[in-house]
Write a protein that holds these residues in place. Structure first.
Motif, PDB file in Angstrom:
ATOM      1  N   PRO A 388      34.210  23.959  25.126  1.00 26.83           N
ATOM      2  CA  PRO A 388      34.232  24.874  24.062  1.00 26.83           C
ATOM      3  C   PRO A 388      32.923  25.399  23.665  1.00 26.83           C
ATOM      4  CG  PRO A 388      35.999  23.273  23.526  1.00 26.83           C
ATOM      5  CD  PRO A 388      34.956  22.816  24.503  1.00 26.83           C
ATOM      6  N   GLY A 389      32.825  26.862  23.488  1.00 22.59           N
ATOM      7  CA  GLY A 389      31.555  27.257  23.008  1.00 22.59           C
ATOM      8  C   GLY A 389      30.231  27.290  24.054  1.00 22.59           C
ATOM      9  N   THR A 390      30.511  26.972  25.305  1.00 23.84           N
ATOM     10  CA  THR A 390      29.548  27.401  26.375  1.00 23.84           C
ATOM     11  C   THR A 390      29.263  28.915  26.666  1.00 23.84           C
ATOM     12  OG1 THR A 390      30.203  25.151  27.321  1.00 23.84           O
ATOM     13  CG2 THR A 390      28.977  26.790  28.639  1.00 23.84           C
ATOM     14  N   ALA A 426      37.813  35.951  30.369  1.00 22.50           N
ATOM     15  CA  ALA A 426      38.985  35.908  29.891  1.00 22.50           C
ATOM     16  C   ALA A 426      39.087  34.623  29.067  1.00 22.50           C
ATOM     17  CB  ALA A 426      40.308  35.977  30.672  1.00 22.50           C
ATOM     18  N   HIS A 427      39.684  34.454  27.977  1.00 23.29           N
ATOM     19  CA  HIS A 427      40.277  33.290  27.432  1.00 23.29           C
ATOM     20  C   HIS A 427      38.938  32.843  26.465  1.00 23.29           C
ATOM     21  CE1 HIS A 427      43.870  33.155  29.506  1.00 23.29           C
ATOM     22  NE2 HIS A 427      43.158  32.681  30.797  1.00 23.29           N
ATOM     23  N   MET A 428      37.977  34.016  26.133  1.00 26.03           N
ATOM     24  CA  MET A 428      37.034  33.496  25.254  1.00 26.03           C
ATOM     25  C   MET A 428      37.352  33.055  23.846  1.00 26.03           C
ATOM     26  SD  MET A 428      34.312  36.604  26.096  1.00 26.03           S
ATOM     27  CE  MET A 428      33.393  36.876  27.825  1.00 26.03           C
ATOM     28  N   SER A 429      36.517  32.245  23.512  1.00 28.48           N
ATOM     29  CA  SER A 429      36.654  31.877  21.952  1.00 28.48           C
ATOM     30  C   SER A 429      36.278  33.024  21.030  1.00 28.48           C
ATOM     31  CB  SER A 429      35.933  30.608  21.652  1.00 28.48           C
ATOM     32  OG  SER A 429      34.452  30.820  21.910  1.00 28.48           O
ATOM     33  N   ARG A 430      35.316  33.641  21.461  1.00 31.41           N
ATOM     34  CA  ARG A 430      34.744  34.808  20.801  1.00 31.41           C
ATOM     35  C   ARG A 430      33.785  35.777  21.571  1.00 31.41           C
ATOM     36  NH1 ARG A 430      29.685  34.661  18.252  1.00 31.41           N
ATOM     37  NH2 ARG A 430      28.673  32.457  18.246  1.00 31.41           N
ATOM     38  N   VAL A 431      33.855  36.907  21.531  1.00 26.75           N
ATOM     39  CA  VAL A 431      32.935  37.891  22.232  1.00 26.75           C
ATOM     40  C   VAL A 431      31.792  37.931  21.555  1.00 26.75           C
ATOM     41  CG1 VAL A 431      32.668  40.378  22.762  1.00 26.75           C
ATOM     42  CG2 VAL A 431      34.840  39.229  23.115  1.00 26.75           C
ATOM     43  N   PHE A 449      31.784  33.387  24.556  1.00 23.38           N
ATOM     44  CA  PHE A 449      31.696  31.873  24.853  1.00 23.38           C
ATOM     45  C   PHE A 449      33.073  31.388  25.073  1.00 23.38           C
ATOM     46  CE2 PHE A 449      28.603  33.832  21.648  1.00 23.38           C
ATOM     47  CZ  PHE A 449      27.443  32.898  21.982  1.00 23.38           C
ATOM     48  N   VAL A 450      32.849  30.208  25.756  1.00 23.14           N
ATOM     49  CA  VAL A 450      34.236  29.632  26.455  1.00 23.14           C
ATOM     50  C   VAL A 450      35.168  29.143  25.284  1.00 23.14           C
ATOM     51  CG1 VAL A 450      35.079  27.640  27.555  1.00 23.14           C
ATOM     52  CG2 VAL A 450      32.985  28.841  28.469  1.00 23.14           C
ATOM     53  N   GLY A 451      36.298  29.350  25.488  1.00 22.66           N
ATOM     54  CA  GLY A 451      37.607  28.957  24.497  1.00 22.66           C
ATOM     55  C   GLY A 451      38.783  28.968  25.110  1.00 22.66           C
ATOM     56  N   SER A 452      39.949  28.975  24.605  1.00 26.76           N
ATOM     57  CA  SER A 452      41.173  28.925  24.953  1.00 26.76           C
ATOM     58  C   SER A 452      42.396  29.731  24.408  1.00 26.76           C
ATOM     59  CB  SER A 452      41.699  27.442  24.767  1.00 26.76           C
ATOM     60  OG  SER A 452      42.873  27.125  25.704  1.00 26.76           O
ATOM     61  N   THR A 453      41.796  30.730  24.308  1.00 24.11           N
ATOM     62  CA  THR A 453      42.682  31.990  23.763  1.00 24.11           C
ATOM     63  C   THR A 453      43.678  32.587  24.899  1.00 24.11           C
ATOM     64  OG1 THR A 453      41.099  33.749  24.227  1.00 24.11           O
ATOM     65  CG2 THR A 453      40.722  32.522  21.899  1.00 24.11           C
ATOM     66  N   GLY A 454      44.803  33.218  24.412  1.00 26.42           N
ATOM     67  CA  GLY A 454      45.627  33.846  25.324  1.00 26.42           C
ATOM     68  C   GLY A 454      46.653  32.764  25.975  1.00 26.42           C
ATOM     69  N   GLY A 458      43.857  25.190  28.152  1.00 28.17           N
ATOM     70  CA  GLY A 458      42.663  24.404  27.597  1.00 28.17           C
ATOM     71  C   GLY A 458      41.374  25.290  27.875  1.00 28.17           C
ATOM     72  N   PRO A 459      40.150  24.589  27.072  1.00 27.35           N
ATOM     73  CA  PRO A 459      38.985  25.569  27.091  1.00 27.35           C
ATOM     74  C   PRO A 459      38.697  25.706  28.847  1.00 27.35           C
ATOM     75  CG  PRO A 459      38.349  23.346  26.472  1.00 27.35           C
ATOM     76  CD  PRO A 459      39.948  23.637  26.489  1.00 27.35           C
ATOM     77  N   HIS A 460      38.369  27.014  29.138  1.00 31.16           N
ATOM     78  CA  HIS A 460      37.934  27.203  30.270  1.00 31.16           C
ATOM     79  C   HIS A 460      37.520  28.741  30.544  1.00 31.16           C
ATOM     80  CE1 HIS A 460      42.209  28.814  30.964  1.00 31.16           C
ATOM     81  NE2 HIS A 460      41.604  29.528  31.974  1.00 31.16           N
ATOM     82  N   LEU A 461      37.008  29.268  31.504  1.00 31.61           N
ATOM     83  CA  LEU A 461      36.533  30.515  31.767  1.00 31.61           C
ATOM     84  C   LEU A 461      37.520  31.249  32.894  1.00 31.61           C
ATOM     85  CD1 LEU A 461      35.233  33.535  31.281  1.00 31.61           C
ATOM     86  CD2 LEU A 461      33.401  32.323  32.921  1.00 31.61           C
ATOM     87  N   HIS A 462      38.308  32.186  32.660  1.00 31.56           N
ATOM     88  CA  HIS A 462      38.990  32.659  33.923  1.00 31.56           C
ATOM     89  C   HIS A 462      38.032  34.102  34.395  1.00 31.56           C
ATOM     90  CE1 HIS A 462      42.008  34.532  36.480  1.00 31.56           C
ATOM     91  NE2 HIS A 462      41.702  35.697  35.892  1.00 31.56           N
ATOM     92  N   PHE A 463      37.495  34.027  35.554  1.00 29.73           N
ATOM     93  CA  PHE A 463      36.737  34.931  36.041  1.00 29.73           C
ATOM     94  C   PHE A 463      37.108  35.688  37.341  1.00 29.73           C
ATOM     95  CE2 PHE A 463      32.847  35.928  38.708  1.00 29.73           C
ATOM     96  CZ  PHE A 463      32.249  37.144  38.035  1.00 29.73           C
ATOM     97  N   GLU A 464      37.324  37.141  37.027  1.00 34.53           N
ATOM     98  CA  GLU A 464      37.740  37.979  38.092  1.00 34.53           C
ATOM     99  C   GLU A 464      36.675  38.886  38.437  1.00 34.53           C
ATOM    100  OE1 GLU A 464      41.227  40.221  36.814  1.00 34.53           O
ATOM    101  OE2 GLU A 464      42.405  38.385  36.501  1.00 34.53           O
ATOM    102  N   LEU A 465      36.757  39.285  39.917  1.00 33.18           N
ATOM    103  CA  LEU A 465      35.799  40.426  40.386  1.00 33.18           C
ATOM    104  C   LEU A 465      36.698  41.330  41.213  1.00 33.18           C
ATOM    105  CD1 LEU A 465      33.038  41.359  41.453  1.00 33.18           C
ATOM    106  CD2 LEU A 465      33.378  39.891  43.283  1.00 33.18           C
ATOM    107  N   HIS A 466      36.458  42.603  40.607  1.00 30.34           N
ATOM    108  CA  HIS A 466      37.310  43.889  41.355  1.00 30.34           C
ATOM    109  C   HIS A 466      36.293  44.580  42.240  1.00 30.34           C
ATOM    110  CE1 HIS A 466      40.348  43.551  37.879  1.00 30.34           C
ATOM    111  NE2 HIS A 466      40.309  42.365  38.429  1.00 30.34           N
ATOM    112  N   ARG A 467      36.628  45.159  43.633  1.00 27.60           N
ATOM    113  CA  ARG A 467      36.118  45.867  44.283  1.00 27.60           C
ATOM    114  C   ARG A 467      37.115  47.182  44.517  1.00 27.60           C
ATOM    115  NH1 ARG A 467      34.151  43.523  49.604  1.00 27.60           N
ATOM    116  NH2 ARG A 467      32.121  43.142  48.552  1.00 27.60           N
TER     117      ARG A 467
END
Length: 516
Positions: A388-390, A426-431, A449-454, A458-467
């Protein structure tokens, strides 16, 4: 007839004979007293002085009276026989009643006091004191001390701890402040002081000089003149460039192995950032992989390191030696300083390989069983597990489209990039503070920063790429992302720089490996 009685009639002793007996007894007592008194008057034989006696002897010259009188000289017998004869006794005047010892009697004469033992002379091997040496002040001593600033310390507090006079501290600080910003001194800053010990033991020490080097290029010296006034002078050192190199084999982690090889941490971080466009340090590095680096450092002419240096060249093998990457530093005529491969292609891609430094992939792109909902569905991105907080970095330069809460995504940020690409976080602790829709961001800028909202376990980053609005695999697109390439005059200059760097590598100084 009675018998006659015989009676012995003793002749009466003469009074003279009785007096003679008594006189003889008293005379014997007087003789014994005289012999004892003579024995006490004899000076004891002084023992031969030892080395310790000589070292500790008081060499101060004795005080001399205004009108000294020579002491009486006792007659020395010429023969041993004469020495055994008692000296003639002078007729001692009877002391007056009530006269104390040492006080004059009625006739104005003081009774002689017994001779006191005299002090020993200058020991053998020691030099006697010269007249007046006791009045000469000792030479003042000086010493040099080095003090390092600790948390909460100031120059004024350090001088107070060294017991300098308050007025002297104020004058010294005032003179220093004309050359130095005293509030910006770092913890661990060294102060070199020359201190003179005062002649009076009760007086305060005297500050002679104070030298401080706030950075490698500058040295400030505070100096006391003969009048006790302080002045500060500044010296600027010239800087020269030196090339150093290091190499090693990965054993455990790249960071630990580079530390063992003596690679400075800032240079290592620069090297890792350059390679991170193509290397996943969590998965691609294997035991036995090799690394090498050439660093340009700045040094002062008196041998002080100015900075840890900048990387000019680095090489890294991955996958147990299956892949080798070599990068060179170069600055195009119209561009920023950066790293390029040997063919002139920039290491920088349109998108970062990962938006987190040294993260771990916990869930990949594609169909999967949802950890919360419990059924299979399309996973439209990649999950990176991190504490968390990364800090979360923008994968590429672009514009903020969304920043805030977004249902099951929790705290969410979406960026629009060039060529129809967009990224979501997604799932940031804060923007990140100040991030709003419409704002421009640069590649690598912290956006949250990494969090676990939504909807998260557990704390992680969900990363998406759209084309063009369709989710795609971020890793595939990042690996094939477009790079800038040198051309024309820049490419010619780059090839010359590559040849120059390759020649310099052999002559560079090898960095000292760290010791455990």
């Amino acid at each position: 007839m009675l018998a006659p009685t015989l009676v012995m009639i003793r002749r009466r002793e003469r009074p003279m004979r009785r007096w003679m007996k008594r006189g003889a007894g008293l005379g014997g007592l007087v003789l014994l007293a005289v012999i004892g008194w003579l024995a006490l008057r004899q000076d004891p034989v002084a023992p031969e002085p030892t080395a310790t006696d000589i070292a500790t002897a008081d060499l101060t010259a004795p005080e001399v009276a205004d009108d000294p009188e020579p002491p009486p000289i006792a007659a020395v017998p010429e023969t041993a026989e004469a020495a055994t004869q008692p000296p003639p006794q002078p007729a001692a005047a009877a002391p007056q009643p009530g006269a104390a010892p040492g006080q004059p009697t009625a006739d104005g004469q003081a009774p002689a006091a017994p001779d006191a033992p005299t002090a020993s002379a200058t020991p053998e091997g020691a030099s006697p004191s010269t007249p007046g040496s006791a009045d000469a002040p000792p030479e003042a001593d000086s010493y040099v001390t080095i003090v390092r600033l600790e948390k909460g310390d100031t120059i004024s507090s350090v001088l107070q701890d060294l017991d300098f006079a308050p007025a002297e501290i104020g004058n010294a600080v005032q003179a220093l402040s004309r050359r130095l910003t005293l509030k910006r001194l770092q913890i661990g800053q060294a102060l070199t002081l020359e201190v003179r010990t005062p002649e009076d033991a009760d007086a305060k020490p005297i500050l002679q000089t104070l030298t401080i080097r706030p950075d490698a290029r500058r040295e400030i010296t505070l100096q006391r003149d003969d009048n006790g006034t302080f002045s500060a002078a500044e010296k600027i050192f010239d800087v020269i460039a030196k090339l150093v190199r290091a190499s090693g084999v990965v054993d455990g982690s790249l960071i630990a192995s580079a530390d063992d090889a003596g690679v400075p941490r800032p240079a290592l971080a620069e090297m890792v950032r350059a390679f991170s466009w193509d290397v996943n340090f969590q998965h691609d590095m294997k035991a036995g992989d090799r690394f090498a680096v050439l660093i340009e450092q700045s040094w002062t002419t008196d041998g002080k390191l100015v900075d840890s240096g900048r990387v000019l060249w680095a090489e890294l093998t991955t996958g147990g030696g299956r892949q080798t990457y070599a990068i060179y530093r170069f600055k195009p005529q119209r561009g920023a300083d950066g790293f390029y491969y040997g063919n002139g292609q920039s290491v920088v891609k349109a998108l970062l390989r990962t938006p987190l430094s040294l993260s771990r992939i916990s869930s990949r792109f594609g169909m999967r069983r949802h950890p919360v909902l419990g059924f299979s569905r399309m996973h439209k991105g990649i999950d990176f597990a991190a504490p968390p907080g990364t800090p979360i970095l923008a994968a590429g330069a672009g514009q903020v489209v969304q920043a805030g809460r977004n249902g099951g995504y929790g705290n969410w940020v979406k960026l629009r990039h060039s060529r129809g690409l967009a990224t979501g976080y997604a799932h940031m602790s804060r923007v990140a503070r100040g991030l709003r829709p419409g704002h421009k961001v640069r590649q690598g800028q912290v956006i949250g920063f990494v969090g676990s909202t939504g909807m998260s376990t557990g704390p992680h980053l969900h990363f998406e790429l759209h084309r063009n609005g369709i989710p795609v695999n971020p890793l595939t697109v990042a690996q094939t992302s477009v790079r800038a390439s040198l051309a024309g005059a820049d490419l010619t200059r780059f090839k010359a720089a590559v040849a120059r760097i390759n020649r310099a590598r052999a002559d560079a100084t090898v960095l000292q490996a760290s010791t455990p």
